[in-house]
Design an enzyme around this catalytic site. Sequence first.
Site, mmCIF file in Angstrom:
data_model
loop_
_atom_site.group_PDB
_atom_site.id
_atom_site.type_symbol
_atom_site.label_atom_id
_atom_site.label_comp_id
_atom_site.label_asym_id
_atom_site.label_seq_id
_atom_site.Cartn_x
_atom_site.Cartn_y
_atom_site.Cartn_z
ATOM 1 N N ASP A 35 0.768 -1.557 0.117
ATOM 2 C CA ASP A 35 0.068 0.107 0.121
ATOM 3 C C ASP A 35 0.965 1.348 -0.349
ATOM 4 O O ASP A 35 2.148 1.234 0.588
ATOM 5 C CB ASP A 35 -1.081 -0.130 1.271
ATOM 6 N N ILE A 36 0.668 1.929 -0.692
ATOM 7 C CA ILE A 36 1.222 3.553 -0.997
ATOM 8 C C ILE A 36 1.106 4.176 0.684
ATOM 9 O O ILE A 36 1.858 5.273 0.475
ATOM 10 C CB ILE A 36 1.096 4.833 -2.190
ATOM 11 N N ASN A 90 -12.710 -3.596 2.855
ATOM 12 C CA ASN A 90 -13.427 -1.655 2.664
ATOM 13 C C ASN A 90 -15.140 -1.596 1.714
ATOM 14 O O ASN A 90 -14.367 -2.460 0.218
ATOM 15 C CB ASN A 90 -13.123 -0.853 2.764
ATOM 16 N N GLY A 96 -15.230 2.900 3.330
ATOM 17 C CA GLY A 96 -12.767 4.204 3.146
ATOM 18 C C GLY A 96 -12.561 3.671 1.423
ATOM 19 O O GLY A 96 -11.946 3.331 2.218
ATOM 20 N N GLN A 97 -13.855 2.219 1.582
ATOM 21 C CA GLN A 97 -13.224 1.975 -0.261
ATOM 22 C C GLN A 97 -12.948 3.479 -1.042
ATOM 23 O O GLN A 97 -14.014 4.332 -0.710
ATOM 24 C CB GLN A 97 -14.215 1.253 -0.620
ATOM 25 N N HIS A 103 -10.703 -5.378 -3.029
ATOM 26 C CA HIS A 103 -9.359 -5.615 -2.730
ATOM 27 C C HIS A 103 -9.174 -5.977 -1.256
ATOM 28 O O HIS A 103 -9.893 -5.327 -0.381
ATOM 29 C CB HIS A 103 -8.718 -4.320 -3.425
ATOM 30 N N HIS A 105 -6.914 -5.371 2.686
ATOM 31 C CA HIS A 105 -5.454 -5.150 2.668
ATOM 32 C C HIS A 105 -4.959 -6.066 3.836
ATOM 33 O O HIS A 105 -6.104 -6.894 4.694
ATOM 34 C CB HIS A 105 -7.254 -4.001 4.273
#
Length: 117
Positions: A35-36, A90, A96-97, A103, A105
């Site tokens: 994740d960035i 999410n 929070g998506q 995907h 997390h």
Amino acid sequence: MAGEPQSDCLFCKIVAGEVPATVVRETETTVAFRDINPQAPTHVLVIPKAHYPDAASLAEGDPKAAADLLREAGEVAAEEKSESYRIVFNTGSGAGQTVFHAHAHVLGGRGLQWPPG
């Protein structure tokens, strides 16, 4: 159409190699990358290569790919040496998506509080 790449989807562009990502695992059906904006020492996203807007549509449209995604999330945690970890999906902007491609997390490497927030 579900499963088909979307030209405006960031994660579809990562799958296609059009956008760079730090890939940690890849299978026939999934890609896992860092994740960035990590929220834990281990924060890896695991996505299906096929486009589905959220986890529920993935599970309905391609149950095998959904199972592959969960299995890969566990493999990521093992490779990251996270004995305790959390897998989060999410669904919807209120949850929070921000990228509407299914995907997971994978979060680990520190204590995680409950409730999550």
